[in-house]
Design an enzyme around this catalytic site. Sequence first.
Site, PDB file in Angstrom:
ATOM      1  N   ASP A 188     -14.023  -1.673  -0.199  1.00 30.95           N
ATOM      2  CA  ASP A 188     -15.443  -1.405   0.029  1.00 30.95           C
ATOM      3  C   ASP A 188     -15.684  -0.197   0.931  1.00 30.95           C
ATOM      4  O   ASP A 188     -16.800   0.151   1.232  1.00 30.95           O
ATOM      5  CB  ASP A 188     -16.161  -2.641   0.573  1.00 30.95           C
TER       6      ASP A 188
ATOM      7  N   ASP B   2      -9.301  -5.188  -5.025  1.00 31.55           N
ATOM      8  CA  ASP B   2      -9.978  -6.242  -4.311  1.00 31.55           C
ATOM      9  C   ASP B   2     -10.481  -7.170  -5.430  1.00 31.55           C
ATOM     10  O   ASP B   2     -10.567  -6.738  -6.573  1.00 31.55           O
ATOM     11  CB  ASP B   2     -11.151  -5.601  -3.565  1.00 31.55           C
ATOM     12  N   LYS B   3     -10.813  -8.409  -5.125  1.00 34.03           N
ATOM     13  CA  LYS B   3     -11.228  -9.313  -6.205  1.00 34.03           C
ATOM     14  C   LYS B   3     -12.749  -9.385  -6.364  1.00 34.03           C
ATOM     15  O   LYS B   3     -13.302  -9.044  -7.397  1.00 34.03           O
ATOM     16  CB  LYS B   3     -10.671 -10.730  -5.965  1.00 34.03           C
ATOM     17  N   THR B   4     -13.419  -9.811  -5.305  1.00 35.01           N
ATOM     18  CA  THR B   4     -14.848 -10.096  -5.413  1.00 35.01           C
ATOM     19  C   THR B   4     -15.658  -8.863  -5.767  1.00 35.01           C
ATOM     20  O   THR B   4     -15.582  -7.845  -5.100  1.00 35.01           O
ATOM     21  CB  THR B   4     -15.378 -10.686  -4.090  1.00 35.01           C
TER      22      THR B   4
ATOM     23  N   THR C 164      -6.575 -10.385  -2.073  1.00 35.06           N
ATOM     24  CA  THR C 164      -7.840 -11.085  -1.813  1.00 35.06           C
ATOM     25  C   THR C 164      -7.760 -11.942  -0.555  1.00 35.06           C
ATOM     26  O   THR C 164      -6.694 -12.453  -0.208  1.00 35.06           O
ATOM     27  CB  THR C 164      -8.226 -11.967  -3.036  1.00 35.06           C
ATOM     28  N   GLY C 165      -8.878 -12.076   0.109  1.00 36.15           N
ATOM     29  CA  GLY C 165      -8.955 -12.952   1.281  1.00 36.15           C
ATOM     30  C   GLY C 165      -9.049 -14.415   0.858  1.00 36.15           C
ATOM     31  O   GLY C 165      -9.010 -15.327   1.686  1.00 36.15           O
TER      32      GLY C 165
ATOM     33  N   ASP D  52     -11.929  -1.853   4.392  1.00 37.57           N
ATOM     34  CA  ASP D  52     -10.630  -1.495   3.831  1.00 37.57           C
ATOM     35  C   ASP D  52     -10.212  -0.071   4.195  1.00 37.57           C
ATOM     36  O   ASP D  52      -9.284   0.468   3.597  1.00 37.57           O
ATOM     37  CB  ASP D  52     -10.669  -1.646   2.301  1.00 37.57           C
TER      38      ASP D  52
ATOM     39  N   LYS E   7      -3.777  -5.381   4.250  1.00 37.87           N
ATOM     40  CA  LYS E   7      -3.805  -4.596   3.002  1.00 37.87           C
ATOM     41  C   LYS E   7      -3.020  -3.293   3.178  1.00 37.87           C
ATOM     42  O   LYS E   7      -2.432  -2.784   2.233  1.00 37.87           O
ATOM     43  CB  LYS E   7      -5.252  -4.313   2.580  1.00 37.87           C
TER      44      LYS E   7
END
Length: 698
Positions: A582, A387-389, A535-536, A586, A563
């Site tokens: 998270d 995931d990115k954030t 990523t969203g 997910d 995903k």
Amino acid sequence: MENHEHHNHDKMAHSKMDHKKEDHSGRGHGGAGHSGHNPGHGEMGHDHHKMMIEDFKKRFWVSLALSIPILVFSPMIQGFLGYQWLLPGNAYIIFGLSSIVYFWGGWPFLKGFYTELKAKGPGMMTLIAMAISVAYFYSSATVFGLDGEDFFWELATLIVIMLLGHWLEMKSVLGASKALQLLVSMMPAEAHRVKGDNVEDVKLEELEKGDIILIKPGEKVPADAVIVEGESYLNESMLTGESKPVKKGKEQKVIGGSINGNGSLKAKVEHTGKDSYLNKVIKMVEEAQKTKSKMQNLSDRAAKWLTYIALAVGFGTLATWIVLGFPFVYALERMVTVMVIACPHALGLAIPLVVAISTAISAQNGLLIRNRTAFEESRKISALVFDKTGTLTKGDFGVTRIESVDSEYSKDEILRLSSALEQSSEHPIAVGVIKKAREVKVKIPSPENFNAITGKGVEAKVEGKDVKVVSPGYLKDKNIEIPEGAYSSAAETVVFILIDENLSGYIALADAIRPESAEAIKTFKDNNIKVMMATGDNETVAKAVSEELGLDGYYSEVLPHQKVDIVKELQSKGEFVAMTGDGVNDAPALAQANVGIAVGSGTDVAAETADIILVNSNPQDIAHLILFGKATYNKMIQNLVWATGYNAFAIPLAAGVLYSTGFVLGPAVGAVFMSLSTIIVAINAQLLKAKMKKSKEA
């Protein structure tokens, strides 16, 4: 987690528990099951374990003291050493002393034999009990008229060596669980509760949710709480693995067990007792230590087969030597030696000890293992989906631009209405929007009929208007055109505001890449692991982050359910996939992945249902996890090879295959080697600590 997937409170995460539920039964002898079978913080389990260690220690010293006269007055030993010193009634004195050693010193093995027999699972205790019983009853028979020589001295030394081996082994297991005890001991005994203007000292168990507590400088935090007054640096290293003290101020959470710095804090209690973060960590470590993995089941099966083989070879040896015309006492000695050597002691310890050490060390370094098999298999990971954030990036969003595309609403009005929806969320984007609203002193209105749009954003009624704060994916779904100039910088994340179904404006936020990310990705690449990002966020942001970090690929504007498809696609290409997420939004992807890793869980451990939980969101921790998983697996293999290889080599020697060369392995020497193999396995497992330290420094 990007772009408001956080608002999806759909509890699909729980499916993960069912998806990969493990056997939590306690294991057999030598296992980490010793480490704290506790209802309350593990102390009872540890006390019981300490008592057992003391018991073995006492039996060892008493048996050793009794064995000295048995050896001194044994006719066989006197014959070996060429002296003669017989007491009146010599045989009966030795018989009496040996009886005490057999019944009292050998009691744990006789009791263990009965337990194994009852459970229909013959194992190590069966072998030891049979070896010492055959030796004792045969020798006793020689005292009372049977032709032959006794070997009471071998019986005594065998029991003494076995007691020593067990004592050292149990000390090793307790040592492995020391880290767990350390976690238990981190909570202070008392707390300072604030009642009006008074401060009273109360026992920890008297604290209740909602109580205000005072945390003085240098003190341990007594419970999970939220700061209401003051600021300080807190040392959370024993809980999260984060070595730097963390600055905390008003409205920020503190974890019970962390150590306060120089500031004085007042905080409102959130969790106490069994609901506290620390207790959840302890429970998780204990469960992981009790969980049987594939490797554990393999060693259990090997131990069982070794028992059957030893019994067959033992009786076969007895029969063979008798058929070859050797005296019964000699054949019996060979049989006893085979059974002593074949004890799968080292095998019984090979895996459980590594498990006990690895889970405890992992917990100290911010890795909480829920699924043992997934942890062991982390060495196979060939593709990692991030995931990115908050993982590759800091997750610390700052608003860079607010734009209105509807003349009816000013920029301030866009911020004011959107902040109404974001005030209840802890997602980095929401936190960034609220921070901006407070900076410009906007009065935030209250939302009504708040609702999460699964994986795409949030909506609510604010002052009679339908307000939505959504991701670019939502606009795409609704065929709403993204306004020109929305993406001015590659590094910006943009959320869009719809008022009464009309696109009214957008807010752009920037999130810096974590300095640790590049280093972690280098480690993955050095280990031939492909790194992807899902990523969203929009294509521009995703591409910029991917290029800066040198990723192997990225997926942009991804919704949580998509995903799963990404993971499936990678798996269909033969990749062994680890997914980071998270743990709530997910959940389907974490369940589909070969290894599901929940990141950034902080104090919300209970909400996470992945195989492995990272207390911090640091991507370097995932690198450590994979390297440590490899080291753990290697240690298990080394221990299994040593434990079984030793038996394969020693059993034929005990049976007497080298008799023609004049070499015969005696029972006492066999017992020494058996105990030695156990100690080597224990020492090898302890070397894991050095491995973890090395991988952290690498």
